[in-house]
Design an enzyme around this catalytic site. Sequence first.
Site, mmCIF file in Angstrom:
data_model
loop_
_atom_site.group_PDB
_atom_site.id
_atom_site.type_symbol
_atom_site.label_atom_id
_atom_site.label_comp_id
_atom_site.label_asym_id
_atom_site.label_seq_id
_atom_site.Cartn_x
_atom_site.Cartn_y
_atom_site.Cartn_z
ATOM 1 N N HIS A 174 5.471 6.483 -0.816
ATOM 2 C CA HIS A 174 6.265 5.287 -1.116
ATOM 3 C C HIS A 174 5.454 4.048 -0.782
ATOM 4 C CE1 HIS A 174 6.804 5.821 3.221
ATOM 5 N NE2 HIS A 174 6.988 4.512 3.269
ATOM 6 N N HIS A 195 0.842 -1.199 0.000
ATOM 7 C CA HIS A 195 0.000 0.000 0.000
ATOM 8 C C HIS A 195 0.877 1.249 0.000
ATOM 9 C CE1 HIS A 195 1.100 -0.633 4.209
ATOM 10 N NE2 HIS A 195 1.071 0.692 4.288
HETATM 11 P P1 ATP Z 1 4.843 -2.642 12.526
HETATM 12 O O1 ATP Z 1 5.096 -1.201 12.878
HETATM 13 O O2 ATP Z 1 4.078 -3.364 13.569
HETATM 14 O O3 ATP Z 1 6.047 -3.359 12.070
HETATM 15 P P2 ATP Z 1 3.601 -1.581 10.142
HETATM 16 O O4 ATP Z 1 4.689 -0.554 10.120
HETATM 17 O O5 ATP Z 1 3.288 -2.309 8.897
HETATM 18 O O6 ATP Z 1 3.858 -2.666 11.250
HETATM 19 P P3 ATP Z 1 2.052 0.524 11.228
HETATM 20 O O7 ATP Z 1 3.214 0.937 12.068
HETATM 21 O O8 ATP Z 1 0.701 0.516 11.841
HETATM 22 O O9 ATP Z 1 2.264 -0.905 10.614
HETATM 23 O O10 ATP Z 1 2.057 1.490 9.978
HETATM 24 C C1 ATP Z 1 1.028 1.468 9.036
HETATM 25 C C2 ATP Z 1 1.485 2.253 7.827
HETATM 26 O O11 ATP Z 1 1.766 3.609 8.184
HETATM 27 C C3 ATP Z 1 2.777 1.730 7.203
HETATM 28 O O12 ATP Z 1 2.738 1.984 5.809
HETATM 29 C C4 ATP Z 1 3.839 2.587 7.839
HETATM 30 O O13 ATP Z 1 4.976 2.724 7.011
HETATM 31 C C5 ATP Z 1 3.129 3.917 7.954
HETATM 32 N N1 ATP Z 1 3.622 4.694 9.088
HETATM 33 C C6 ATP Z 1 3.846 4.238 10.338
HETATM 34 N N2 ATP Z 1 4.274 5.208 11.141
HETATM 35 C C7 ATP Z 1 4.327 6.333 10.379
HETATM 36 C C8 ATP Z 1 4.688 7.682 10.629
HETATM 37 N N3 ATP Z 1 5.082 8.102 11.820
HETATM 38 N N4 ATP Z 1 4.608 8.544 9.604
HETATM 39 C C9 ATP Z 1 4.203 8.153 8.382
HETATM 40 N N5 ATP Z 1 3.839 6.900 8.090
HETATM 41 C C10 ATP Z 1 3.902 5.995 9.057
#
Ligand code: ATP
EC number: 3.1.4.58
Length: 176
Positions: free
Chosen positions: A124, A42
């Site tokens: 990205h 995504h």
């Molecule tokens: P995990 O953190 O448990 O390894 P994940 O990164 O796939 O799993 P989330 O952290 O919930 O899941 O993030 C969901 C989406 O949002 C992902 O595409 C992640 O890259 C993005 N994301 C997470 N934190 C941020 C942030 N602080 N700013 C921008 N995008 C973010």
Amino acid sequence: MSTIRLFYALWPPPQMAASLAGWADAAKQVTGGRAMRTETLHLTLAFLGPVDSALADELAAATPERRLAPGDVPLDRYGVFTRQRILWAGPAETPAGLQQAHDDLWHWLSGYGLTPPTQPFRPHVTLLRNIAHAEPPGDAPAPLEWHYDRMVLVASESLTGGSRYRIVAQSRPQGG
Ligand code: ATP
Ligand code: MG
């Protein structure tokens, strides 16, 4: 009060996701790392973080009417986030329409008391995690043109061994 971790994203149609999985395989030969599952690929538009469940319900209810102007994102390059050890696919330049969608979305979300990020928007698609080499392949596969007409609201639930995504709402396409 319980909270739920939310984000808005563009979700690729299956064929686009399959092409991106090919990009991940090709890069993995060079950088190592762990490929994201194809059905979870995504492009994050807005990461909300933990939100009270009452607000989450409100956002889920409002999202169908929160129409997104359709647009295109060219995916034409690899990049890495060195510190996070992530390899991604993205546009060499952020399309104006996508930037606008991001800005409008955050403007709307700020009305719910959510705070827009201070960091610039870096569109990205994360393809690989835990990469061993931070230098991405110089040449990307043939560019992809991703046409989008909606966004999805996703709940990210922590499980042992990683997060699971659950689509809780999506914006209605224009004219739909
Ligand atoms: P995990 O953190 O448990 O390894 P994940 O990164 O796939 O799993 P989330 O952290 O919930 O899941 O993030 C969901 C989406 O949002 C992902 O595409 C992640 O890259 C993005 N994301 C997470 N934190 C941020 C942030 N602080 N700013 C921008 N995008 C973010
Ligand atoms: Mg994360």
